[in-house]
Design a protein around this motif. Sequence first.
Motif, PDB file in Angstrom:
ATOM      1  N   TRP A  77       5.684 -57.214  23.377  1.00 33.61           N
ATOM      2  CA  TRP A  77       5.191 -56.023  22.720  1.00 33.61           C
ATOM      3  C   TRP A  77       4.701 -56.394  21.334  1.00 33.61           C
ATOM      4  CZ3 TRP A  77       4.683 -51.692  25.457  1.00 33.61           C
ATOM      5  CH2 TRP A  77       5.388 -51.606  26.640  1.00 33.61           C
ATOM      6  N   LYS A  78       3.575 -55.808  20.938  1.00 33.42           N
ATOM      7  CA  LYS A  78       3.011 -56.055  19.617  1.00 33.42           C
ATOM      8  C   LYS A  78       3.259 -54.843  18.739  1.00 33.42           C
ATOM      9  CE  LYS A  78      -0.771 -59.027  21.073  1.00 33.42           C
ATOM     10  NZ  LYS A  78      -2.225 -59.210  21.081  1.00 33.42           N
ATOM     11  N   ASN A  79       3.612 -55.114  17.488  1.00 30.25           N
ATOM     12  CA  ASN A  79       3.744 -54.012  16.553  1.00 30.25           C
ATOM     13  C   ASN A  79       2.382 -53.741  15.915  1.00 30.25           C
ATOM     14  OD1 ASN A  79       3.438 -56.035  14.659  1.00 30.25           O
ATOM     15  ND2 ASN A  79       5.603 -56.138  14.172  1.00 30.25           N
ATOM     16  N   LEU A  80       2.301 -52.732  15.081  1.00 27.02           N
ATOM     17  CA  LEU A  80       1.020 -52.318  14.506  1.00 27.02           C
ATOM     18  C   LEU A  80       0.406 -53.413  13.657  1.00 27.02           C
ATOM     19  CD1 LEU A  80      -1.046 -50.057  14.103  1.00 27.02           C
ATOM     20  CD2 LEU A  80       0.286 -49.288  12.164  1.00 27.02           C
ATOM     21  N   LYS A  81       1.231 -54.155  12.942  1.00 30.62           N
ATOM     22  CA  LYS A  81       0.715 -55.224  12.084  1.00 30.62           C
ATOM     23  C   LYS A  81       0.030 -56.308  12.922  1.00 30.62           C
ATOM     24  CE  LYS A  81       2.367 -57.574   7.982  1.00 30.62           C
ATOM     25  NZ  LYS A  81       3.541 -57.925   7.203  1.00 30.62           N
ATOM     26  N   GLN A  82       0.608 -56.662  14.062  1.00 30.52           N
ATOM     27  CA  GLN A  82       0.013 -57.669  14.934  1.00 30.52           C
ATOM     28  C   GLN A  82      -1.276 -57.158  15.567  1.00 30.52           C
ATOM     29  OE1 GLN A  82       3.385 -58.157  17.462  1.00 30.52           O
ATOM     30  NE2 GLN A  82       4.102 -60.006  16.415  1.00 30.52           N
ATOM     31  N   ILE A  83      -1.311 -55.875  15.930  1.00 29.82           N
ATOM     32  CA  ILE A  83      -2.524 -55.303  16.510  1.00 29.82           C
ATOM     33  C   ILE A  83      -3.650 -55.302  15.491  1.00 29.82           C
ATOM     34  CG2 ILE A  83      -3.539 -53.183  17.442  1.00 29.82           C
ATOM     35  CD1 ILE A  83      -0.796 -52.578  18.664  1.00 29.82           C
ATOM     36  N   LEU A  84      -3.333 -54.928  14.250  1.00 33.04           N
ATOM     37  CA  LEU A  84      -4.356 -54.913  13.198  1.00 33.04           C
ATOM     38  C   LEU A  84      -4.879 -56.316  12.921  1.00 33.04           C
ATOM     39  CD1 LEU A  84      -2.783 -52.351  10.710  1.00 33.04           C
ATOM     40  CD2 LEU A  84      -4.688 -51.991  12.267  1.00 33.04           C
ATOM     41  N   ALA A  85      -4.001 -57.315  12.928  1.00 33.76           N
ATOM     42  CA  ALA A  85      -4.428 -58.692  12.696  1.00 33.76           C
ATOM     43  C   ALA A  85      -5.335 -59.177  13.816  1.00 33.76           C
ATOM     44  CB  ALA A  85      -3.212 -59.600  12.557  1.00 33.76           C
ATOM     45  N   SER A  86      -5.024 -58.821  15.060  1.00 35.73           N
ATOM     46  CA  SER A  86      -5.881 -59.239  16.168  1.00 35.73           C
ATOM     47  C   SER A  86      -7.217 -58.496  16.147  1.00 35.73           C
ATOM     48  CB  SER A  86      -5.175 -59.011  17.502  1.00 35.73           C
ATOM     49  OG  SER A  86      -4.980 -57.643  17.723  1.00 35.73           O
ATOM     50  N   GLU A  87      -7.227 -57.259  15.645  1.00 34.52           N
ATOM     51  CA  GLU A  87      -8.490 -56.526  15.532  1.00 34.52           C
ATOM     52  C   GLU A  87      -9.391 -57.129  14.470  1.00 34.52           C
ATOM     53  OE1 GLU A  87      -8.197 -52.383  14.863  1.00 34.52           O
ATOM     54  OE2 GLU A  87      -7.973 -51.926  16.989  1.00 34.52           O
ATOM     55  N   ALA A  89      -9.640 -60.198  13.732  1.00 34.08           N
ATOM     56  CA  ALA A  89     -10.184 -61.466  14.212  1.00 34.08           C
ATOM     57  C   ALA A  89     -11.350 -61.262  15.189  1.00 34.08           C
ATOM     58  CB  ALA A  89      -9.084 -62.269  14.893  1.00 34.08           C
ATOM     59  N   LEU A  90     -11.469 -60.104  15.805  1.00 33.72           N
ATOM     60  CA  LEU A  90     -12.529 -59.861  16.782  1.00 33.72           C
ATOM     61  C   LEU A  90     -13.828 -59.451  16.088  1.00 33.72           C
ATOM     62  CD1 LEU A  90     -10.464 -57.867  19.405  1.00 33.72           C
ATOM     63  CD2 LEU A  90     -11.252 -60.220  19.599  1.00 33.72           C
ATOM     64  N   PRO A  91     -14.985 -59.743  16.710  1.00 30.36           N
ATOM     65  CA  PRO A  91     -16.279 -59.368  16.105  1.00 30.36           C
ATOM     66  C   PRO A  91     -16.615 -57.904  16.379  1.00 30.36           C
ATOM     67  CG  PRO A  91     -16.646 -60.574  18.127  1.00 30.36           C
ATOM     68  CD  PRO A  91     -15.166 -60.558  17.906  1.00 30.36           C
ATOM     69  N   ASN A  95     -19.542 -49.352  13.520  1.00 26.93           N
ATOM     70  CA  ASN A  95     -19.287 -48.018  14.068  1.00 26.93           C
ATOM     71  C   ASN A  95     -18.187 -48.001  15.128  1.00 26.93           C
ATOM     72  OD1 ASN A  95     -21.344 -47.140  12.452  1.00 26.93           O
ATOM     73  ND2 ASN A  95     -22.898 -47.307  14.050  1.00 26.93           N
ATOM     74  N   ASP A  96     -17.653 -49.155  15.519  1.00 26.72           N
ATOM     75  CA  ASP A  96     -16.618 -49.195  16.548  1.00 26.72           C
ATOM     76  C   ASP A  96     -15.310 -48.602  16.021  1.00 26.72           C
ATOM     77  OD1 ASP A  96     -18.318 -50.389  18.330  1.00 26.72           O
ATOM     78  OD2 ASP A  96     -17.658 -52.432  17.884  1.00 26.72           O
TER      79      ASP A  96
END
Length: 164
Positions: A77-87, A89-91, A95-96
């Motif tokens: 399970w990922k917490n919010l901090k990990q989700i934000l970090a992975s976001e 890193a993505l291109p 507007n997304d």
Amino acid sequence: MAASTTAVFPPALSLPGAPGTGAGAASARSKKRPSSPGNGSAAKKRRTAAPSGGVAGLGSQHSGIGGAAAGKKNRTWKNLKQILASERALPWQLNDPSYFSIDAPPSFKAAKKYSDISGLPANYTDPQSKLRYSTVEEFAYIRMLPSDVVAGYLTLRKATAVVP
């Protein structure tokens, strides 16, 4: 799942005049007894030779090994901090939608009120200072506070109604 099993019944009572009754039938029964599961004969063999999809015994179906959870990997399970970090890193395009740009309408539920002193859920508000409190001890503490400290508590809560 329909396995053919032959039921073994005890020998019937001999009725006079019935075929197969009398001394000859009784001697035939005494020479060879019908097989029963207690003897360890053909009935056991039939039970163990069940088809591959059938139930051979109680332990094989509910052993706990395999089943629905056998092929699943352990989920992390990922917490919010990990989700934000992975976001980050993505291109992403500008507007997304992301967790940074979530825009939701205001809630219909009333906002919960917490004590300005302890942080516990507050059911009461001091009418003089407009500070929230949850216990009688906090109310007595609020009444002893100087006005500049009360103003500091209200600015921390972002309440603009500062009473002089």
